[in-house]
Design a protein around this motif. Structure first.
Motif, PDB file in Angstrom:
ATOM      1  N   TYR A  74       0.881  -1.169   0.000  1.00  0.00           N
ATOM      2  CA  TYR A  74       0.000   0.000   0.000  1.00  0.00           C
ATOM      3  C   TYR A  74       0.918   1.218   0.000  1.00  0.00           C
ATOM      4  CZ  TYR A  74      -2.832   3.790   1.984  1.00  0.00           C
ATOM      5  OH  TYR A  74      -3.433   5.003   2.227  1.00  0.00           O
ATOM      6  N   VAL A  75       0.923   1.969  -1.095  1.00  0.00           N
ATOM      7  CA  VAL A  75       1.778   3.154  -1.233  1.00  0.00           C
ATOM      8  C   VAL A  75       0.899   4.386  -1.320  1.00  0.00           C
ATOM      9  CG1 VAL A  75       3.576   4.289  -2.592  1.00  0.00           C
ATOM     10  CG2 VAL A  75       3.458   1.781  -2.531  1.00  0.00           C
ATOM     11  N   TYR A  76       1.246   5.409  -0.550  1.00  0.00           N
ATOM     12  CA  TYR A  76       0.506   6.668  -0.677  1.00  0.00           C
ATOM     13  C   TYR A  76       1.469   7.836  -0.723  1.00  0.00           C
ATOM     14  CZ  TYR A  76       1.170   7.332   4.361  1.00  0.00           C
ATOM     15  OH  TYR A  76       1.717   7.499   5.600  1.00  0.00           O
ATOM     16  N   PHE A  77       0.951   8.975  -1.146  1.00  0.00           N
ATOM     17  CA  PHE A  77       1.740  10.178  -1.359  1.00  0.00           C
ATOM     18  C   PHE A  77       1.421  11.165  -0.246  1.00  0.00           C
ATOM     19  CE2 PHE A  77       2.655  14.092  -3.946  1.00  0.00           C
ATOM     20  CZ  PHE A  77       4.009  13.853  -4.087  1.00  0.00           C
ATOM     21  N   CYS A  78       2.433  11.716   0.386  1.00  0.00           N
ATOM     22  CA  CYS A  78       2.232  12.491   1.609  1.00  0.00           C
ATOM     23  C   CYS A  78       2.953  13.830   1.551  1.00  0.00           C
ATOM     24  CB  CYS A  78       2.758  11.660   2.779  1.00  0.00           C
ATOM     25  SG  CYS A  78       2.241  12.248   4.380  1.00  0.00           S
ATOM     26  N   TYR A  79       2.351  14.860   2.079  1.00  0.00           N
ATOM     27  CA  TYR A  79       2.946  16.193   2.166  1.00  0.00           C
ATOM     28  C   TYR A  79       3.445  16.705   0.822  1.00  0.00           C
ATOM     29  CZ  TYR A  79       2.713  15.578   7.189  1.00  0.00           C
ATOM     30  OH  TYR A  79       2.277  15.377   8.457  1.00  0.00           O
ATOM     31  N   GLY A  80       2.795  16.255  -0.247  1.00  0.00           N
ATOM     32  CA  GLY A  80       3.133  16.781  -1.553  1.00  0.00           C
ATOM     33  C   GLY A  80       4.469  16.371  -2.114  1.00  0.00           C
ATOM     34  N   MET A  81       5.217  15.493  -1.414  1.00  0.00           N
ATOM     35  CA  MET A  81       6.529  15.121  -1.930  1.00  0.00           C
ATOM     36  C   MET A  81       7.078  13.768  -1.509  1.00  0.00           C
ATOM     37  SD  MET A  81       8.688  17.891   0.267  1.00  0.00           S
ATOM     38  CE  MET A  81       7.541  19.219  -0.158  1.00  0.00           C
ATOM     39  N   HIS A  82       6.435  13.090  -0.587  1.00  0.00           N
ATOM     40  CA  HIS A  82       7.000  11.826  -0.111  1.00  0.00           C
ATOM     41  C   HIS A  82       6.075  10.645  -0.390  1.00  0.00           C
ATOM     42  CE1 HIS A  82       9.922  14.300   1.885  1.00  0.00           C
ATOM     43  NE2 HIS A  82       8.975  14.916   2.582  1.00  0.00           N
ATOM     44  N   HIS A  83       6.681   9.538  -0.800  1.00  0.00           N
ATOM     45  CA  HIS A  83       5.936   8.297  -0.942  1.00  0.00           C
ATOM     46  C   HIS A  83       6.168   7.444   0.296  1.00  0.00           C
ATOM     47  CE1 HIS A  83       4.781   8.938  -5.116  1.00  0.00           C
ATOM     48  NE2 HIS A  83       5.983   9.459  -5.299  1.00  0.00           N
ATOM     49  N   LEU A 135      14.354   3.045  -2.641  1.00  0.00           N
ATOM     50  CA  LEU A 135      13.942   1.837  -3.366  1.00  0.00           C
ATOM     51  C   LEU A 135      13.410   2.157  -4.756  1.00  0.00           C
ATOM     52  CD1 LEU A 135      11.975  -0.505  -0.927  1.00  0.00           C
ATOM     53  CD2 LEU A 135      14.005  -1.093  -2.234  1.00  0.00           C
ATOM     54  N   GLY A 136      13.024   3.409  -4.964  1.00  0.00           N
ATOM     55  CA  GLY A 136      12.408   3.776  -6.226  1.00  0.00           C
ATOM     56  C   GLY A 136      10.934   3.408  -6.265  1.00  0.00           C
ATOM     57  N   VAL A 137      10.283   3.448  -5.092  1.00  0.00           N
ATOM     58  CA  VAL A 137       8.863   3.099  -4.992  1.00  0.00           C
ATOM     59  C   VAL A 137       8.007   4.357  -5.144  1.00  0.00           C
ATOM     60  CG1 VAL A 137       7.083   2.415  -3.348  1.00  0.00           C
ATOM     61  CG2 VAL A 137       9.137   1.027  -3.600  1.00  0.00           C
ATOM     62  N   ASP A 138       6.997   4.286  -5.983  1.00  0.00           N
ATOM     63  CA  ASP A 138       6.048   5.388  -6.095  1.00  0.00           C
ATOM     64  C   ASP A 138       4.626   4.844  -6.198  1.00  0.00           C
ATOM     65  OD1 ASP A 138       5.700   4.499  -8.664  1.00  0.00           O
ATOM     66  OD2 ASP A 138       6.905   6.062  -9.574  1.00  0.00           O
ATOM     67  N   LEU A 139       3.663   5.713  -6.507  1.00  0.00           N
ATOM     68  CA  LEU A 139       2.249   5.315  -6.488  1.00  0.00           C
ATOM     69  C   LEU A 139       1.920   4.179  -7.441  1.00  0.00           C
ATOM     70  CD1 LEU A 139       0.333   8.712  -6.133  1.00  0.00           C
ATOM     71  CD2 LEU A 139       0.584   6.888  -4.448  1.00  0.00           C
ATOM     72  N   THR A 140       2.735   3.993  -8.471  1.00  0.00           N
ATOM     73  CA  THR A 140       2.436   2.920  -9.431  1.00  0.00           C
ATOM     74  C   THR A 140       2.580   1.537  -8.793  1.00  0.00           C
ATOM     75  OG1 THR A 140       4.714   2.751 -10.242  1.00  0.00           O
ATOM     76  CG2 THR A 140       3.280   4.359 -11.318  1.00  0.00           C
TER      77      THR A 140
END
Length: 200
Positions: A74-83, A135-140
């Motif tokens: 479960y990946v989410y985006f936080c504070y406009g800049m962090h995954h 790790l190179g983890v993002d929303l995808t």
DNA sequence: CACAGGATCGTT
DNA sequence: ACGATCCTGTGT
């Protein structure tokens, strides 16, 4: 010869209560492509009854992966800049997950340094946003299981000598009961921990 | 559609 | 102690 980082964790590992899985993730290896990290700090987040959890207000597009079967991200985006990278646990419907808060590098240091802008020392990997960036983890990656070839993997790794625990970070908005819940776990004696102050 | 806020990080 | 920065959930 190829370095071996152990076997992948089986589905049964994830299908337990989140407060049981979270400390068991310490020392495990997290791999994506050329980068392998050893988990040194985690936090458990419960389902709808946990007022500190994203699951608190029911299923939404963002937290939908939490409601699915454990063993996925479960990946989410936080504070406009962090995954933020979480490990979903329990059977479908529980909506529990473990936030990966800090790690140490096992392999792929060069790429980690590059992604983290050459930062040195513990600042390299102490904090959930830094772990995802390294790790190179993002929303995808959200909803992706840890069993897909070429994707995120969780491996046996090496168990820690000892463990510290304390309350979770950044959840002052939660009810007093949930705010004080000691659901933050860290490897004892490591420098690779964020905000060591509140750990005992 | 508009708005307030966030499981953070790096600098001041 | 504070600002960056934008996705997300909620309300109109």
């Amino acid at each position: 010869m190829l370095a071996s980082f152990g076997k992948g964790l089986p589905l049964s590992f994830y299908l337990r209560p989140v407060a049981e899985v979270a400390p068991d993730l310490l020392g495990r290896h997290l791999r994506l492509g050329p980068v392998t990290l050893r988990i040194t700090e985690v936090e458990a987040y419960g389902g709808q009854g946990d007022s500190a959890s994203h699951a608190r207000s029911g299923r939404t597009p963002r937290n939908a992966p939490m409601w699915e079967e454990g063993g996925r991200a479960y990946v989410y985006f936080c504070y406009g800049m962090h995954h933020m990278l979480n490990v979903v646990t329990g059977p479908a419907g529980q909506a529990e997950a473990v936030l990966i808060r800090a790690c140490e590098v096992v392999a792929g240091l060069e790429l980690v340094l590059q992604r983290r802008g050459g930062v040195k020392g513990p600042a390299l990997l102490t904090g959930p946003g830094k772990v995802a960036q390294a790790l190179g983890v993002d929303l995808t990656r959200t909803r992706e299981t840890f069993f897909e070839p070429g994707g995120l993997e969780l491996l046996e790794g090496s168990p820690p000598d000892g463990m510290l625990r304390g309350p979770r970070v950044g959840v002052d908005f939660a009810s007093p009961e949930d705010r004080d819940r000691p659901w933050r776990f860290a490897v004892a004696g490591t420098r690779w921990v964020s905000q060591p102050r509140t750990l005992g």
